[in-house]
Design a protein around this motif. Structure first.
Motif, short mmCIF file in Angstrom:
data_model
loop_
_atom_site.label_atom_id
_atom_site.label_comp_id
_atom_site.label_asym_id
_atom_site.label_seq_id
_atom_site.Cartn_x
_atom_site.Cartn_y
_atom_site.Cartn_z
N LEU A 1 -6.14 12.63 -4.90
CA LEU A 1 -4.41 11.46 -4.92
C LEU A 1 -3.71 11.79 -3.85
O LEU A 1 -3.04 12.56 -3.85
CB LEU A 1 -4.21 11.24 -6.35
N ARG B 1 1.03 -0.86 -0.17
CA ARG B 1 -0.10 -0.34 -0.33
C ARG B 1 1.12 1.33 0.28
O ARG B 1 0.32 2.42 -0.35
CB ARG B 1 -0.32 0.28 0.88
N THR C 1 2.13 10.52 -10.79
CA THR C 1 2.43 10.78 -9.97
C THR C 1 2.35 8.86 -9.24
O THR C 1 2.19 7.98 -9.96
CB THR C 1 1.17 10.57 -8.90
N GLU D 1 0.65 7.28 -7.69
CA GLU D 1 -0.86 5.80 -7.62
C GLU D 1 -0.51 5.71 -9.41
O GLU D 1 -1.32 4.27 -9.83
CB GLU D 1 -1.84 6.93 -7.98
N GLY E 1 -1.41 10.11 -2.94
CA GLY E 1 -0.37 9.04 -2.33
C GLY E 1 1.32 10.28 -2.30
O GLY E 1 1.78 10.15 -1.76
N THR F 1 2.24 2.01 -3.52
CA THR F 1 1.02 2.32 -4.46
C THR F 1 0.57 3.87 -4.08
O THR F 1 -0.61 3.95 -4.76
CB THR F 1 0.53 1.31 -4.88
N GLY F 2 0.65 4.53 -3.10
CA GLY F 2 0.47 5.58 -2.67
C GLY F 2 -1.21 5.71 -1.65
O GLY F 2 -1.63 6.46 -2.03
N ARG F 3 -1.57 4.19 -2.20
CA ARG F 3 -2.23 4.17 -0.82
C ARG F 3 -2.32 4.13 0.63
O ARG F 3 -3.14 3.32 1.30
CB ARG F 3 -3.17 2.40 -1.43
N ASN G 1 -1.75 10.39 -14.64
CA ASN G 1 -1.60 9.31 -14.80
C ASN G 1 -2.42 8.26 -15.77
O ASN G 1 -3.56 7.90 -15.84
CB ASN G 1 -1.90 8.39 -13.57
#
Lengths: 814, 156
Positions: free
Chosen positions: B34, A16, B75, B77, B36, A19-21, B10
């Motif tokens: 977003l 996580r 990014t 994500e 992240g 992956t930016g979560r 993205n």
């Protein structure tokens, strides 16, 4: 399945986070949350005459503005974490009403539609101050006739902590050799990449407030809030989010902002959020380290220590948030050495700077710095190898438990549980290839380069009490939920505690889920600090795992009609002696024992509710230990220091996940390199911070941190069933000492004679004695010119910045 | 002044309002959710907010959202491929190159941009590539190893 303890299992958290979560506090979805911003004092010490908020209240998007005097219901002092009967406590209010005591202290709070508008409104608040004289060092605090850091105090000394063993005075007086030194370690910060943050939501229907807090100690925060708000602890739920971006100590403390933010949520009936920005973090998150040591050692002609006396000034900052750091310092001075006579006296001083508390290392780097610098000076004085002097003084592996002779911070006798310090030192020297390094150093000196070697050995009390706990439950899906009170900040708790639980229960890790840091899920806890969780929550999970295993086996045995001893686990099934035909799934066990059928009696012999709790309370601290060795090259003109080689020997007992331990040690080392060479939040004489951005406060990057060669010893602690100790701080603790020793050694090659550099190598191996006196240089025919030499440059400070190296060279008369 | 801006993030186009002074980082985090991309210092030093704007690694805390109108943004994500970690992400995991993970998105984006420019041949080059970002947890050794491993795979 067994054998998960000790395996370098990959981290569950990573997917996580990669992956930016991640779910850090400011990432949490809190719809319609209002933003909070704090107005902070621009003065180090000032009387508040008035605060005019009228204009700010009219600003666009502003919902509310509060001064300290508008929040009298929470105008209560925040208690120091570690107390002392003699502590002269000065009240630290969430928002003071009358006087501010450091730059950055909150004076008002704005609540607005967003952070931009809240900060706009801060600029419209008009505060009338009378600026008062400020104290910005312990030397200034203790100077005769010094102004007071707090106008209503009678002294700048918060407390004096004394430790005694034997008679240091007499032993020093009768010692064949006696050396003294003065060492200063400057302040340094935690600098987690995520700064602090608090959000809160009030539920009027239940009267409960939920607080999201980047704290390392959610249960401690809840306890404080419960007392201040006069609310039942169950009406306050403090959650440390699943992802917290580093802690390193400052987030283990309790701050005024943590009191104000939830209170404002309750006053307004709105969700609110405060996210500290980096500039606030520089002036409001607690720091540490600032100490001055005047240390004296007595020793015989073989270099054996007879006595140590250390007079310590400790910078407590504007308030005493706790005495853990100075207490740790006084008990860390003797380190891994046998010293029959010890006397430490510590003066904790109030100053007009950000309050101090624990930062990774917590009072130990300073004590190790003073002691290990003196070990090198002893070697120099007796013309002995620095490693040999240490060797002659180390506590031996067969001397545990070892009573140091002084007391731990809880008043109990300071006792090391286990270790093998000689093996650590020898292992470190072997890995360094010490003899070869010495030859290469001497060769470099012959070429006119300034290369030096530094060693530092330390012990670290970790795994402290009072307790930590875990709750294990079979859930309705047949998974096992491990609930820890402890909150992680990147250590990998979700992975490590699944490993421990899997081993104890005897099932696959896949069946285990770990949740952390939520007072709503587990009633009691202490928090993540002092490298304590593996050695406290670890045994709690381990013990609970064994209990849960028995419950599962007992239930399965009843369902399968066999004895509990016949049950074996295979995947998510409990089998009769491994026979898949005679088996029951964990989910079926949950269905029978936990879910049940409304109104129907449980099958005979089945005990309801497969849930167990275990709290582990260690008898005393477990002692981790280690040895660091550094080879550096110094440019005496620029003062620049380059680390050529660095070896760490580390002993944190039994290890749960070796790669995660390596990560803790190497990461801690990077922090130590910062403390050794770079980081310093400078304050000027008026208490104004001079390094409040990363342009001025130099955090180390990949370019500054050298690769480390690391090896481990594993002497298990007898104090807990895992044999675990702590790993979070050992990389940091001795690094400033090792580096300073190496730099001072490097500068020995620029001994001067009559102001002219003597570039010749000293092949005799003799070192001129240290100290401030001038000494005769043996073996020099030219008596007239070299009747005296000046001492080689002294490195008395950490961090060893280029400026300090150049100054030391200059002050030595070169 | 508040106007709509349009960015491609993205590969997906987004249009949202942005005040003149809204930073690109806040736009991504608050308007597009977003999250992240993280903010570690908001003065351009720590690198946690690094994203890729029209092919270049950029500190999104130092750029205004309005400046990105019409730009292609990448990014953290967007890195995973088909729901699986990409090569660099996997190398971070395999080499224990993250702990708290807060700085990790910035490192991933800085290194992604650097590796597109060419191979990272040795430890010194890897440290140079990494030196624009700060990590307080790991001591960088795992990050160096992850960069070298990925570069070797990509450029061999």
């Amino acid at each position: 399945m067994t054998g998960t303890i000790g395996a370098s299992v990959k981290r569950r958290e990573d997917d996580r986070l990669l992956t930016g979560r991640g779910r850090y506090l400011d990432d949490l979805d809190l719809p319609d949350a209002l933003a909070i911003a704090f107005l902070r004092s621009p003065h180090a010490h000032a009387k508040i005459n008035s605060i005019d908020v009228d204009e700010a209240l009219q600003a666009p998007g502003v919902v509310a503005v509060y001064r300290g005097s508008d929040l009298m219901a929470i105008h209560k002092p925040l208690a120091p974490k570690v107390q002392h009967p003699m502590l002269k406590e000065l009240p630290r209010y969430p928002i003071p009403c009358e006087e501010v005591h450091y730059v950055g202290e909150p004076v008002a709070v704005v609540v607005a539609e967003n952070r931009y508008l809240a900060e706009d409104a801060l600029e419209l608040i008009d505060v009338d101050y009378d600026v008062l004289p400020a104290i910005s060092s312990t030397a200034a605090a203790l100077a005769e006739g010094a102004p007071l850091a707090h106008s209503d105090a009678d002294s700048n000394v918060a407390v004096t902590l004394t430790q005694r063993c034997g008679d240091a005075e007499a032993a020093l007086n009768s010692a064949p050799n006696r050396l003294s030194g003065e060492f200063r370690v400057m302040r340094g910060g935690g600098h987690s990449m995520e700064a602090r943050a608090v959000a809160a939501r009030f539920e009027p229907a239940t009267g409960q407030v939920t607080v999201w807090d980047t704290t390392q100690s959610p249960h401690y925060a809840r306890q404080q809030l419960s007392m201040i708000y006069e609310m039942a602890e169950d009406d306050i739920r403090v959650i440390a989010p699943p992802d917290v971006g580093g802690g390193f100590g400052p987030k283990a403390q309790f701050y005024g902002e943590e009191v104000v933010v939830p209170w404002v949520a309750m006053l307004l009936g709105r969700t609110v959020k405060w996210v500290e920005d980096r500039q606030e973090n520089f002036v409001s998150a607690m720091m540490e380290r600032g100490q001055t040591h005047r240390i004296e050692v007595g020793f015989d002609d073989d270099g054996k220590l007879l006595a140590v006396r250390d007079h310590i000034e400790h910078d407590q900052g504007a308030y005493c948030a706790g005495l853990q750091v100075p207490s740790i310092t006084t008990s860390t001075v003797p380190g891994p050495y046998k010293i029959p006579n010890i006397h430490t006296e510590l003066y904790a001083c109030y100053t007009n700077m950000v309050p101090t508390s624990s930062v990774r290392g917590a009072g130990r780097p300073q004590a190790v710095f003073a002691m290990e610098r003196m070990m090198d000076r002893i070697a120099e004085h007796l013309d002995l190898d620095p490693a040999e002097v240490r060797r002659r003084n180390l506590i031996q592996a067969d001397e545990f438990p070892y009573r140091v002779g002084i007391t731990f911070r809880d008043g109990s006798p300071l006792t090391y549980d286990s270790g093998d310090f000689p093996a650590l030192l020898e292992g470190t020297l072997d890995k360094l290839d010490y003899e070869r390094c010495k030859r290469e150093r001497d060769q470099a000196r012959a070429e006119g380069r300034h290369v030096g070697i530094g060693i530092a050995v330390y012990v670290e009390g970790c795994g402290l009490g009072p307790y930590e706990g875990a709750k294990l439950r079979l859930d309705n899906r047949g998974k096992i939920l491990v609930t820890l009170a402890a909150a992680g900040q990147g250590q990998g708790y979700e992975t490590v505690y699944a490993q421990i639980a899997a081993e104890a229960i005897g099932v696959d890790m896949d069946l285990i889920e770990v949740v952390t840091g939520d007072t709503g899920r587990i009633p009691f806890g202490q928090g993540t600090f002092a490298s304590r969780i593996t050695a406290t929550a670890g045994p709690a999970v381990y013990n609970a795992g064994h209990q849960l295993r028995e419950r599962l086996k007992d239930t399965a045995a009843h369902l399968l009609g066999c004895a509990p001893g016949d049950i074996e686990f295979d995947g998510d099934r409990a089998t009769f002696a491994g026979d898949a035909e005679k088996s029951v799934s964990l989910q079926e066990i949950a269905r029978v024992a936990n879910i049940g059928k409304h109104g129907i009696t449980l099958p005979k012999g089945i005990k309801p509710a497969i849930e167990v709790s275990s709290y582990f309370a260690p008898e005393r601290a477990a002692y981790a230990s280690g040895a660091h060795a550094a080879v550096v090259e110094v440019d005496p003109d620029t003062g620049g220091v380059k680390v050529l080689k660095y070896v760490i020997g580390h002993d944190c007992g039994n290890v749960i996940n070796p790669r995660l331990v390596d990560g803790q040690v190497i990461g801690g080392f990077a922090h130590g390199i910062g403390n050794a060479l770079y980081e310093e939040p400078v304050y000027d004489a008026e208490g104004q911070p001079q390094a409040a951005s990363y342009l001025d406060y130099t955090l180390v990057s990949a370019a500054e941190v050298p690769r480390v060669e690391l090896f481990h010893l594993h002497t298990p602690s007898p104090l807990n069933p895992l044999g675990a100790k702590g790993a979070g701080e050992g990389g940091t603790i001795p690094a400033p000492a090792a580096i300073a020793n190496a730099v001072e050694d490097a500068l020995r090659s620029i001994r001067h004679r009559g102001g002219v550099e003597d570039g010749r190598p000293d092949h005799s191996g003799k070192q001129p004695p240290g100290g401030r006196a001038r000494h005769r240089l043996e073996g020099d025919a030219d008596g007239a010119r070299s009747a005296t030499i000046q001492r080689s440059p002294r490195i008395d400070y950490a961090p060893v910045t280029p400026h300090r190296v150049a100054t030391a060279v200059r002050e030595a008369g070169h | 002044m508040t106007d709509n801006i349009t960015v491609t993030v993205n590969g997906k186009q987004h249009t949202a309002t942005a005040d003149d002074r809204l930073t690109l980082a806040d736009f991504l985090r608050e308007k597009l959710r977003l999250t992240g991309t993280h903010l570690g210092c908001e003065h351009g030093v720590c690198g946690a907010c690094t994203i890729i704007v029209d092919g270049s690694a950029v500190r999104s805390c130092l750029m205004l959202a309005r400046q990105a109108d019409g730009a292609e943004l990448e990014t953290v994500e967007g890195l995973a491929e088909g729901g699986k970690l990409n090569r660099l992400q996997q190398a971070f995991k395999d080499n224990y190159a993250l702990q708290c993970g807060f700085c990790t998105p910035g490192f991933l984006m800085s290194v992604t941009a650097a590796l597109r420019e060419g191979p990272v041949r040795d430890e010194d080059e890897a440290r140079d590539v990494l030196s624009g970002n700060i990590c307080r947890c790991t001591g960088y050794q795992g990050l160096v190893d992850a960069v070298l491993e990925t570069s070797k795979e990509m450029h061999s």
